[in-house]
Design a protein around this motif. Structure first.
Motif, PDB file in Angstrom:
ATOM      1  N   ILE A 115       0.851  -1.191   0.000  1.00 55.77           N
ATOM      2  CA  ILE A 115       0.000   0.000   0.000  1.00 55.77           C
ATOM      3  C   ILE A 115       0.884   1.238   0.000  1.00 55.77           C
ATOM      4  N   SER A 116       0.459   2.250  -0.743  1.00 60.28           N
ATOM      5  CA  SER A 116       1.134   3.541  -0.745  1.00 60.28           C
ATOM      6  C   SER A 116       0.109   4.621  -0.420  1.00 60.28           C
ATOM      7  N   ILE A 117       0.511   5.576   0.434  1.00 58.05           N
ATOM      8  CA  ILE A 117      -0.387   6.644   0.885  1.00 58.05           C
ATOM      9  C   ILE A 117       0.263   7.979   0.569  1.00 58.05           C
ATOM     10  N   SER A 118      -0.379   8.782  -0.257  1.00 53.24           N
ATOM     11  CA  SER A 118       0.173  10.056  -0.707  1.00 53.24           C
ATOM     12  C   SER A 118       0.258  11.065   0.437  1.00 53.24           C
ATOM     13  N   SER A 119       1.192  12.003   0.320  1.00 57.57           N
ATOM     14  CA  SER A 119       1.290  13.090   1.298  1.00 57.57           C
ATOM     15  C   SER A 119       0.007  13.918   1.330  1.00 57.57           C
ATOM     16  N   LYS A 120      -0.733  13.914   0.226  1.00 58.73           N
ATOM     17  CA  LYS A 120      -1.993  14.670   0.177  1.00 58.73           C
ATOM     18  C   LYS A 120      -3.079  14.022   1.042  1.00 58.73           C
ATOM     19  N   ALA A 121      -2.862  12.777   1.454  1.00 63.99           N
ATOM     20  CA  ALA A 121      -3.821  12.104   2.336  1.00 63.99           C
ATOM     21  C   ALA A 121      -3.445  12.283   3.797  1.00 63.99           C
ATOM     22  N   MET A 122      -2.376  13.042   4.067  1.00 65.88           N
ATOM     23  CA  MET A 122      -1.905  13.235   5.439  1.00 65.88           C
ATOM     24  C   MET A 122      -2.184  14.658   5.916  1.00 65.88           C
ATOM     25  N   THR A 123      -2.190  14.818   7.224  1.00 66.89           N
ATOM     26  CA  THR A 123      -2.332  16.131   7.839  1.00 66.89           C
ATOM     27  C   THR A 123      -0.936  16.663   8.147  1.00 66.89           C
ATOM     28  N   ILE A 124      -0.577  17.768   7.506  1.00 70.04           N
ATOM     29  CA  ILE A 124       0.760  18.329   7.636  1.00 70.04           C
ATOM     30  C   ILE A 124       0.646  19.749   8.186  1.00 70.04           C
ATOM     31  N   THR A 125       1.321  20.013   9.287  1.00 72.98           N
ATOM     32  CA  THR A 125       1.257  21.335   9.907  1.00 72.98           C
ATOM     33  C   THR A 125       1.761  22.404   8.945  1.00 72.98           C
ATOM     34  N   GLY A 126       0.904  23.425   8.687  1.00 75.73           N
ATOM     35  CA  GLY A 126       1.291  24.554   7.840  1.00 75.73           C
ATOM     36  C   GLY A 126       1.276  24.280   6.361  1.00 75.73           C
ATOM     37  N   ILE A 127       0.661  23.166   5.919  1.00 75.60           N
ATOM     38  CA  ILE A 127       0.728  22.775   4.508  1.00 75.60           C
ATOM     39  C   ILE A 127       0.104  23.808   3.580  1.00 75.60           C
ATOM     40  N   ASP A 128      -0.881  24.587   4.072  1.00 79.61           N
ATOM     41  CA  ASP A 128      -1.556  25.568   3.216  1.00 79.61           C
ATOM     42  C   ASP A 128      -0.866  26.924   3.198  1.00 79.61           C
ATOM     43  N   ASP A 129       0.221  27.062   3.932  1.00 81.47           N
ATOM     44  CA  ASP A 129       0.946  28.332   3.985  1.00 81.47           C
ATOM     45  C   ASP A 129       2.135  28.262   3.036  1.00 81.47           C
ATOM     46  N   ARG A 130       2.104  29.040   1.964  1.00 81.79           N
ATOM     47  CA  ARG A 130       3.141  28.995   0.945  1.00 81.79           C
ATOM     48  C   ARG A 130       4.512  29.439   1.465  1.00 81.79           C
ATOM     49  N   ARG A 131       4.537  30.092   2.628  1.00 86.73           N
ATOM     50  CA  ARG A 131       5.827  30.468   3.206  1.00 86.73           C
ATOM     51  C   ARG A 131       6.611  29.235   3.651  1.00 86.73           C
ATOM     52  N   TYR A 132       5.888  28.154   3.934  1.00 89.69           N
ATOM     53  CA  TYR A 132       6.519  26.958   4.472  1.00 89.69           C
ATOM     54  C   TYR A 132       6.557  25.801   3.475  1.00 89.69           C
ATOM     55  N   TRP A 133       5.407  25.533   2.859  1.00 90.38           N
ATOM     56  CA  TRP A 133       5.260  24.344   2.023  1.00 90.38           C
ATOM     57  C   TRP A 133       4.827  24.683   0.609  1.00 90.38           C
TER      58      TRP A 133
END
Length: 271
Positions: free
Chosen positions: A100-118
């Motif tokens: 099984i492979s799970i994409s990073s888009k299926a995970m909760t990542i702190t600050g993922i919506d802030d373009r300054r970080y991610w």
């Protein structure tokens, strides 16, 4: 030689070997397609997996009864996307083990919506053609979960990570490392837990590969005893020492493999 006798011999061969001997003559070809041969090669819960594959193919063949066991095996060897294309499963051609492979888009990542970080990078080096790229952050936390009916057996879970930003120029693969920093100060912690209270923890100091390559960081192992009962997994990676920033990390996905399996050319990091 009677076809039934040939089939009894084929039970001891791996699937690729069965396909090879099918070329010998008509008796071997017939035996190599027999359901009794392929039934023992399929995972115990192949009907569950076949239903997911049929749903992804929009075939409406939920339980796989209309297909031969050989056809079902061949279909399960091809990757099947689920959870709106953010997760994928397949079985190994040689032994039929589930991956099984799970994409990073299926995970909760702190600050993922802030373009300054991610940011999200398009790349053909990911099964999902996209990875999450960290430029710089103080608090790194990546959490994910999966509920799935695994065939009984032992499994290993890995995070697929890359220090530096891979890119191509004039056909050459290069790696930009200007953002890579902070990973050798404090180890990154990885955790795994299951719905039946299995737990695993590992820690690694992330180091830049000599040529900027992908690494599989081993988080831990778990055992499945009942293939008909869904198991819920929770997994995470954290580096929350806020005395310094860290950056230059690509988060691709999480992989789950049968324990002991090593993908070809994989760079596995274990404690």
């Amino acid at each position: 030689m009677p076809e039934s006798c040939v089939a009894a011999v084929l039970l001891y061969l791996d699937p690729p070997e069965i396909c090879q001997v099918a070329r010998l003559n008509r008796a071997f070809r017939g035996a190599a397609s027999a359901d009794c041969v392929w039934a023992v090669k399929l995972p115990a819960n192949y009907r569950y997996l076949a239903a997911l594959a049929a749903a992804a193919d929009d075939e409406g063949r939920g339980d796989g009864d209309e297909a031969t066991k050989k056809e079902i095996y061949a279909r399960l060897c091809r990757p099947t996307l689920f959870d709106t294309g953010r997760k994928e499963f397949w079985i190994l051609k040689n032994k039929g083990g589930l991956c099984i492979s799970i994409s990073s888009k299926a995970m909760t990542i702190t600050g993922i919506d802030d373009r300054r970080y991610w940011s999200h990078l398009a790349t053909d080096e990911s099964r999902f053609h996209s990875v999450a790229y960290l430029q710089q952050i103080w608090w790194l936390e990546v959490d994910g979960e999966l509920e799935f009916c695994f065939p009984s057996g032992s499994y290993s879970l890995f995070f697929h990570l890359h220090l530096g930003r891979p890119y191509r120029r004039m056909g050459r693969r290069l790696c930009a490392t200007e953002h890579v920093h902070g990973w050798d100060v404090t180890p990154t912690r990885f955790q795994l837990s299951t719905s039946d209270e299995q737990q695993a923890t590992s820690e690694y100091s992330l180091h830049l590969h000599e040529q900027g390559g992908w690494k599989l960081y081993h988080v831990g192992d778990f055992v499945v005893s009942n293939s008909d009962e869904p198991m819920k997994l929770k997994f995470s990676m954290m580096q929350i020492d806020c005395t310094h920033t860290k950056g230059g990390l690509c988060v691709d996905s999480v992989f789950i493999y049968p324990k002991g399996y090593k993908p070809e050319k994989a760079n596995i990091v274990c404690m």
